[in-house]
Design an enzyme around this catalytic site. Structure first.
Site, PDB file in Angstrom:
ATOM      1  N   LYS A   1       0.852  -1.185   0.000  1.00 36.77           N
ATOM      2  CA  LYS A   1       0.000   0.000   0.000  1.00 36.77           C
ATOM      3  C   LYS A   1       0.889   1.237   0.000  1.00 36.77           C
ATOM      4  O   LYS A   1       1.490   1.580   1.013  1.00 36.77           O
ATOM      5  CB  LYS A   1      -0.884   0.020   1.258  1.00 36.77           C
ATOM      6  CG  LYS A   1      -1.980   1.070   1.160  1.00 36.77           C
ATOM      7  CD  LYS A   1      -2.369   1.671   2.478  1.00 36.77           C
ATOM      8  CE  LYS A   1      -1.360   2.640   2.986  1.00 36.77           C
ATOM      9  NZ  LYS A   1      -1.189   3.854   2.160  1.00 36.77           N
TER      10      LYS A   1
ATOM     11  N   GLU B   1      11.038  16.170  13.845  1.00 35.71           N
ATOM     12  CA  GLU B   1      11.482  16.140  12.451  1.00 35.71           C
ATOM     13  C   GLU B   1      10.983  17.389  11.745  1.00 35.71           C
ATOM     14  O   GLU B   1       9.783  17.664  11.759  1.00 35.71           O
ATOM     15  CB  GLU B   1      10.844  14.934  11.734  1.00 35.71           C
ATOM     16  CG  GLU B   1      11.660  13.685  11.756  1.00 35.71           C
ATOM     17  CD  GLU B   1      11.063  12.607  10.862  1.00 35.71           C
ATOM     18  OE1 GLU B   1       9.874  12.283  11.015  1.00 35.71           O
ATOM     19  OE2 GLU B   1      11.806  12.075  10.022  1.00 35.71           O
TER      20      GLU B   1
ATOM     21  N   CYS C   1      13.992  10.938   5.966  1.00 34.36           N
ATOM     22  CA  CYS C   1      14.188  10.482   7.350  1.00 34.36           C
ATOM     23  C   CYS C   1      15.644  10.655   7.762  1.00 34.36           C
ATOM     24  O   CYS C   1      15.957  10.793   8.928  1.00 34.36           O
ATOM     25  CB  CYS C   1      13.786   9.016   7.464  1.00 34.36           C
ATOM     26  SG  CYS C   1      14.622   8.001   6.239  1.00 34.36           S
TER      27      CYS C   1
ATOM     28  N   GLU D   1      10.739   0.996   9.703  1.00 33.08           N
ATOM     29  CA  GLU D   1      11.681   2.064   9.332  1.00 33.08           C
ATOM     30  C   GLU D   1      10.961   3.372   9.637  1.00 33.08           C
ATOM     31  O   GLU D   1      10.093   3.786   8.872  1.00 33.08           O
ATOM     32  CB  GLU D   1      12.048   1.964   7.844  1.00 33.08           C
ATOM     33  CG  GLU D   1      12.812   0.710   7.465  1.00 33.08           C
ATOM     34  CD  GLU D   1      14.250   0.715   7.986  1.00 33.08           C
ATOM     35  OE1 GLU D   1      14.742   1.779   8.408  1.00 33.08           O
ATOM     36  OE2 GLU D   1      14.884  -0.355   7.972  1.00 33.08           O
TER      37      GLU D   1
HETATM   38  P1  NAP Z   1       3.089   8.315   7.644  1.00 28.50           P
HETATM   39  O1  NAP Z   1       2.044   9.346   7.792  1.00 28.50           O
HETATM   40  O2  NAP Z   1       3.458   7.506   8.832  1.00 28.50           O
HETATM   41  O3  NAP Z   1       2.628   7.367   6.452  1.00 28.50           O
HETATM   42  C1  NAP Z   1       3.397   6.310   5.989  1.00 28.50           C
HETATM   43  C2  NAP Z   1       2.509   5.296   5.311  1.00 28.50           C
HETATM   44  O4  NAP Z   1       1.611   4.761   6.276  1.00 28.50           O
HETATM   45  C3  NAP Z   1       1.638   5.867   4.203  1.00 28.50           C
HETATM   46  O5  NAP Z   1       1.454   4.895   3.212  1.00 28.50           O
HETATM   47  C4  NAP Z   1       0.332   6.129   4.927  1.00 28.50           C
HETATM   48  O6  NAP Z   1      -0.759   6.132   4.048  1.00 28.50           O
HETATM   49  C5  NAP Z   1       0.269   4.926   5.835  1.00 28.50           C
HETATM   50  N1  NAP Z   1      -0.573   5.070   7.001  1.00 28.50           N
HETATM   51  C6  NAP Z   1      -0.878   6.179   7.701  1.00 28.50           C
HETATM   52  N2  NAP Z   1      -1.693   5.865   8.723  1.00 28.50           N
HETATM   53  C7  NAP Z   1      -1.910   4.531   8.670  1.00 28.50           C
HETATM   54  C8  NAP Z   1      -2.663   3.603   9.442  1.00 28.50           C
HETATM   55  N3  NAP Z   1      -3.365   3.999  10.511  1.00 28.50           N
HETATM   56  N4  NAP Z   1      -2.659   2.308   9.084  1.00 28.50           N
HETATM   57  C9  NAP Z   1      -1.958   1.890   8.013  1.00 28.50           C
HETATM   58  N5  NAP Z   1      -1.233   2.715   7.235  1.00 28.50           N
HETATM   59  C10 NAP Z   1      -1.194   4.015   7.561  1.00 28.50           C
HETATM   60  O7  NAP Z   1       4.448   8.932   7.114  1.00 28.50           O
HETATM   61  P2  NAP Z   1       4.675   9.872   5.865  1.00 28.50           P
HETATM   62  O8  NAP Z   1       4.261  11.237   6.227  1.00 28.50           O
HETATM   63  O9  NAP Z   1       4.087   9.258   4.645  1.00 28.50           O
HETATM   64  O10 NAP Z   1       6.258   9.768   5.706  1.00 28.50           O
HETATM   65  C11 NAP Z   1       7.122  10.550   6.428  1.00 28.50           C
HETATM   66  C12 NAP Z   1       7.671   9.779   7.629  1.00 28.50           C
HETATM   67  O11 NAP Z   1       8.297   8.583   7.178  1.00 28.50           O
HETATM   68  C13 NAP Z   1       8.744  10.551   8.356  1.00 28.50           C
HETATM   69  O12 NAP Z   1       8.580  10.386   9.735  1.00 28.50           O
HETATM   70  C14 NAP Z   1      10.028   9.900   7.877  1.00 28.50           C
HETATM   71  O13 NAP Z   1      11.120  10.038   8.753  1.00 28.50           O
HETATM   72  C15 NAP Z   1       9.591   8.476   7.749  1.00 28.50           C
HETATM   73  N6  NAP Z   1      10.487   7.749   6.849  1.00 28.50           N
HETATM   74  C16 NAP Z   1      11.340   6.838   7.392  1.00 28.50           C
HETATM   75  C17 NAP Z   1      12.234   6.158   6.583  1.00 28.50           C
HETATM   76  C18 NAP Z   1      13.184   5.157   7.161  1.00 28.50           C
HETATM   77  O14 NAP Z   1      13.748   4.385   6.393  1.00 28.50           O
HETATM   78  N7  NAP Z   1      13.403   5.109   8.466  1.00 28.50           N
HETATM   79  C19 NAP Z   1      12.261   6.398   5.198  1.00 28.50           C
HETATM   80  C20 NAP Z   1      11.371   7.337   4.673  1.00 28.50           C
HETATM   81  C21 NAP Z   1      10.484   8.001   5.513  1.00 28.50           C
HETATM   82  P3  NAP Z   1      -1.524   7.498   3.687  1.00 28.50           P
HETATM   83  O15 NAP Z   1      -0.487   8.566   3.627  1.00 28.50           O
HETATM   84  O16 NAP Z   1      -2.129   7.199   2.387  1.00 28.50           O
HETATM   85  O17 NAP Z   1      -2.508   7.686   4.781  1.00 28.50           O
END
Ligand code: NAP
Length: 487
Positions: free
Chosen positions: A184, A391, A294, A260
């Site tokens: 997803k 962040e 990240c 991650e």
């Molecule tokens: P996010 O809001 O946590 O979303 C990540 C993914 O999870 C998206 O596909 C989102 O879908 C989905 N999601 C959100 N709520 C969910 C739920 N309740 N159940 C299942 N899936 C759910 O993060 P983001 O804003 O997309 O990405 C930024 C974050 O990712 C930052 O904190 C960054 O540091 C972290 N990141 C970490 C790494 C690493 O390797 N450590 C790499 C890249 C990014 P929708 O957006 O469609 O709701």
């Protein structure tokens, strides 16, 4: 229509769900829009899966699992290798598609396609290196046979900031290990993953091995799949907040998890550092992906004797960065993903200046259309400022001076996150001493980029569990089975 024009690349991608090797509309016929963050214009609509579509995708993954586990490792590797080649052959079109849905400059999108493809090449090579063991029991009477098997159907969830690479970093090892999956992607950037589904099908991936579900209701669709019990693994990349919630859901059926999560990278510059390298490293660590990474340097701690020089030189470089739509030539600062992101960066900068930080360049959002925030440098940022603990996810570099090595380490470790830390020094003893003391899964030692498909990527503390890439990446999708042999 040319496949390399903006409308052409969007047109060329499947907009439906990819389930069991077929493109299918959402069962209730719903769709949601994908928007260009540089203009606010709709690019297209994609299928909006409901929970029953999610179950259909899991059904397909479960049905394909037994046969896929039996496919020869070499064959699985060759599918990945072909997909690597297809990704590289279409690098230009895929980069344009990514820039349109995510905003990053074209040069960075091209870099991401190469990085993403490299996970497939790496795991093509790892598929044939899954090891096992044969040993004599301590009493000499029995034998131990140790083998590894695919975990089973996996659920994969990826964020919007690296729409292709965060997918291949999971799909590569899953396929190499013999796992089927449901992925997803984030609702804001589904097109890259849909394009990848087409490429994997073309590369010969059997039906049902990868299923792609796009939805505007990520929680509603994924929670039932996590609680279903047939998927045996969740691999998630995203924020720590969502990761925590998913870990709770996984506890129900005791799913294997790889997490991650978020970061808050400190960037340490000592007086003995090569200042040219430190400035180049700072630009990479801060500005890769417009700061929406990240791994982005979130806090710069610079030793007092060189802090003014570092701030002056970084400011000169940041001030000169062209801002605009990522498709325009030479642009480095593209738009942030949405208006909420601009509001958050604005709020964090205001909090820092309210507490005494000085703005050296940038410092206020730019009027739309699009969600733009300029490259910004802040000096004299106090440790209490919110942006040293949260962040930023934007192009803002906060600088704070330090006096001693101990103080630098204490400030760097003053966070619940532990993904990556950067360290610039020319003293070998200090380099190793500080690298060991920093609480992070990865250290950038005299360099501003750590990501490499051949290296183990991942964090400690609340930045995550497990590693992606490197020789350990495939282990996240393998179970160990021990067979006790009576001889
Ligand atoms: P996010 O809001 O946590 O979303 C990540 C993914 O999870 C998206 O596909 C989102 O879908 C989905 N999601 C959100 N709520 C969910 C739920 N309740 N159940 C299942 N899936 C759910 O993060 P983001 O804003 O997309 O990405 C930024 C974050 O990712 C930052 O904190 C960054 O540091 C972290 N990141 C970490 C790494 C690493 O390797 N450590 C790499 C890249 C990014 P929708 O957006 O469609 O709701």
């Amino acid at each position: 229509m040319s496949a390399s024009t903006e409308s052409g690349v969007v047109e060329a991608v499947g907009k439906e769900l990819f389930i069991g090797g077929k493109w299918v509309a959402a069962q209730d016929g719903k769709t949601f829009p994908v928007v260009d963050p540089a203009t606010g214009n709709e690019l297209c609509h994609v299928a909006d899966a409901s929970p029953s579509d999610g179950v259909a995708a899991l059904d397909a993954a479960v049905a394909a699992q037994a046969d896929f586990a039996k496919m020869a490792p070499r064959e699985r590797g060759e599918i990945l290798r072909r997909a690597f080649e297809l990704l590289m052959r279409r690098q230009e079109e895929l980069a344009l598609l990514m820039t349109l849905e995510m905003g990053k400059p074209i040069a960075e999108s091209k870099g991401e396609i190469a990085y993403a493809a490299e996970f497939f090449r790496w795991f093509a090579e790892e598929a044939v290196r899954i090891d096992g063991g044969y040993a004599t029991a301590p009493n000499g009477a029995g034998r131990f046979l140790i083998t590894k098997q695919p975990v089973g159907p996996a659920l994969l969830i990826t964020p919007w900031n690296f729409p292709m690479a965060m997918g291949t970093r999971k799909i590569g090892p899953a396929i190499a290990a013999g796992c089927t999956s449901v992925i997803k992607p984030a609702a804001q950037t589904p097109l890259s993953m849909l394009a990848l589904a087409g490429i994997l099908a073309e590369a010969g991936l059997p039906e049902g091995v990868l299923n792609v579900v796009t939805t505007s209701d990520s929680g509603g669709v994924m929670e039932p799949l996590i609680r279903d019990g047939r998927a045996r693994k969740l691999s998630f990349t995203g924020s720590t907040g969502v990761g925590r919630k998913l870990l709770e859901q996984c506890a129900d059926k005791v799913l294997r998890t790889s997490m991650e999560l978020g970061g808050n990278a400190p960037f340490l510059v000592f007086e003995d550092a090569d200042m040219d390298a430190a400035i180049d490293g700072a630009m990479q660590a801060k500005m890769r992906n417009i700061g929406e990474a990240c791994t982005a340097a979130n806090r710069f701690y610079v030793q007092r004797g060189v802090v003014d020089e570092f701030a002056r030189r970084l400011t000169e470089r940041m001030r000169a960065l062209p801002m605009g739509r990522g498709t325009e030539k030479d642009v480095v600062v593209g738009p942030l993903i949405d208006e909420k992101a601009v509001e958050k960066v604005t709020e964090l900068v205001k909090d820092a200046t309210d507490r005494g930080a000085r703005i050296l360049t940038g410092g206020s959002a730019v009027d739309g259309p699009g969600h733009f925030y300029p490259a910004t440098v802040l000096a004299d940022v106090p440790q209490e400022a919110r942006l040293t603990h949260e962040e930023i996810f934007g192009p803002v570099a906060p600088i704070t001076a330090f006096d001693t090595e101990e103080e630098a380490i204490a400030k760097a470790n003053d966070t619940e996150f532990g993904l990556v830390s950067y360290l610039f020094t020319s003293d070998l003893n200090r380099a190793l001493r500080v690298s060991e003391a920093l609480e992070a899964g990865m250290i950038g030692l005299n360099q501003g980029i750590v990501s490499n498909p051949a290296a183990p990527f991942g964090g400690i503390k609340q930045s995550g569990l497990g590693r992606e890439g490197g020789s350990v990446g495939i282990e996240e999708f393998l179970e160990i089975k021990y067979i006790a042999v009576a001889l």
